[in-house]
Design a protein around this motif. Structure first.
Motif, mmCIF file in Angstrom:
data_model
loop_
_atom_site.group_PDB
_atom_site.id
_atom_site.type_symbol
_atom_site.label_atom_id
_atom_site.label_comp_id
_atom_site.label_asym_id
_atom_site.label_seq_id
_atom_site.Cartn_x
_atom_site.Cartn_y
_atom_site.Cartn_z
ATOM 1 N N GLU A 127 0.826 -1.211 0.000
ATOM 2 C CA GLU A 127 0.000 0.000 0.000
ATOM 3 C C GLU A 127 0.863 1.264 0.000
ATOM 4 O O GLU A 127 0.536 2.232 -0.689
ATOM 5 N N ASP A 128 1.951 1.258 0.745
ATOM 6 C CA ASP A 128 2.846 2.423 0.750
ATOM 7 C C ASP A 128 3.457 2.655 -0.627
ATOM 8 O O ASP A 128 3.556 3.801 -1.088
ATOM 9 N N ASN A 129 3.872 1.593 -1.286
ATOM 10 C CA ASN A 129 4.429 1.740 -2.636
ATOM 11 C C ASN A 129 3.380 2.250 -3.609
ATOM 12 O O ASN A 129 3.677 3.070 -4.476
ATOM 13 N N TRP A 133 11.131 5.973 -11.921
ATOM 14 C CA TRP A 133 10.919 5.783 -10.484
ATOM 15 C C TRP A 133 9.547 5.189 -10.215
ATOM 16 O O TRP A 133 9.393 4.354 -9.326
ATOM 17 N N GLN A 134 8.546 5.626 -10.970
ATOM 18 C CA GLN A 134 7.200 5.071 -10.809
ATOM 19 C C GLN A 134 7.197 3.586 -11.160
ATOM 20 O O GLN A 134 6.587 2.776 -10.460
ATOM 21 N N ASP A 135 7.889 3.226 -12.229
ATOM 22 C CA ASP A 135 7.966 1.824 -12.634
ATOM 23 C C ASP A 135 8.595 0.975 -11.532
ATOM 24 O O ASP A 135 8.134 -0.144 -11.251
ATOM 25 N N GLN A 136 9.627 1.493 -10.874
ATOM 26 C CA GLN A 136 10.258 0.761 -9.780
ATOM 27 C C GLN A 136 9.278 0.545 -8.629
ATOM 28 O O GLN A 136 9.212 -0.556 -8.059
ATOM 29 N N ALA A 137 8.518 1.580 -8.286
ATOM 30 C CA ALA A 137 7.547 1.460 -7.184
ATOM 31 C C ALA A 137 6.431 0.484 -7.560
ATOM 32 O O ALA A 137 5.978 -0.302 -6.716
#
Length: 169
Positions: free
Chosen positions: A120-122, A151-155
């Motif tokens: 949920e945090d990610n 960065w969004q893709d990593q999250a």
């Protein structure tokens, strides 16, 4: 007696062609993301240190990998803020004031709850990346807009791994 700190004669003036108000708006969003990354890093390491149970090794290693990735993004976020002529976080207090993710100070968290909370945090960070991207595009800050995608893709990948690890097969 402690040596007094001198106030700089001129502000940190990094040259940029982005409108200063627009750059400041993007920098504020990035600083919020930076604070959330530090909060998520510490929570992920906390869970790495305290996970237990039959999937201990798998979760322990996954949490450590994810924490390393999260910490790795922090410098890039801060440097992007500076490249636009702004300043970034300076202290733990600054992080605490800006972070939107909630701490978890519980004495015990079940592995299933760890997976769910980190997922949920990610996903919250993914939402924040999307909002920051909109601000960057409005500011015509193409470099920030582009790097936010990575960065969004990593999250999103972290959230996916946490989801898959939580499924009962």
């Amino acid at each position: 007696m402690a040596k007094s700190q001198k106030t700089p004669k001129a502000p940190l003036a990094t040259p940029t062609d982005i409108d200063s108000n627009s750059a400041l708006t993007v920098a504020e969003a990035l600083n919020g993301l930076l604070a959330d990354h530090y909060a998520l890093y510490l929570k992920t390491k906390n869970f790495h240190w305290h996970v237990s149970g039959p999937h201990f090794r798998d979760y322990h290693l996954m949490f450590d990998d994810q924490a390393t990735q999260i910490l790795g993004v922090t410098d890039a976020i801060a440097e992007r803020v500076r490249k636009t002529g702004n300043t970034t976080l300076r202290s733990i207090g600054d992080i605490a004031r800006r972070a939107t993710l909630k701490d978890n100070n519980a004495d015990y968290v079940s592995p299933a709850d760890m997976l769910a909370e980190l997922r949920e945090d990610n996903l919250k960070i993914v939402e924040t990346f999307r909002a920051a991207k909109d601000l960057a595009e409005t500011a015509k800050d193409n470099a920030t807009s582009g790097i936010l995608d990575d960065w969004q893709d990593q999250a999103e990948e972290r959230a996916w791994f946490l989801f898959e690890a939580s499924r009962n097969g």
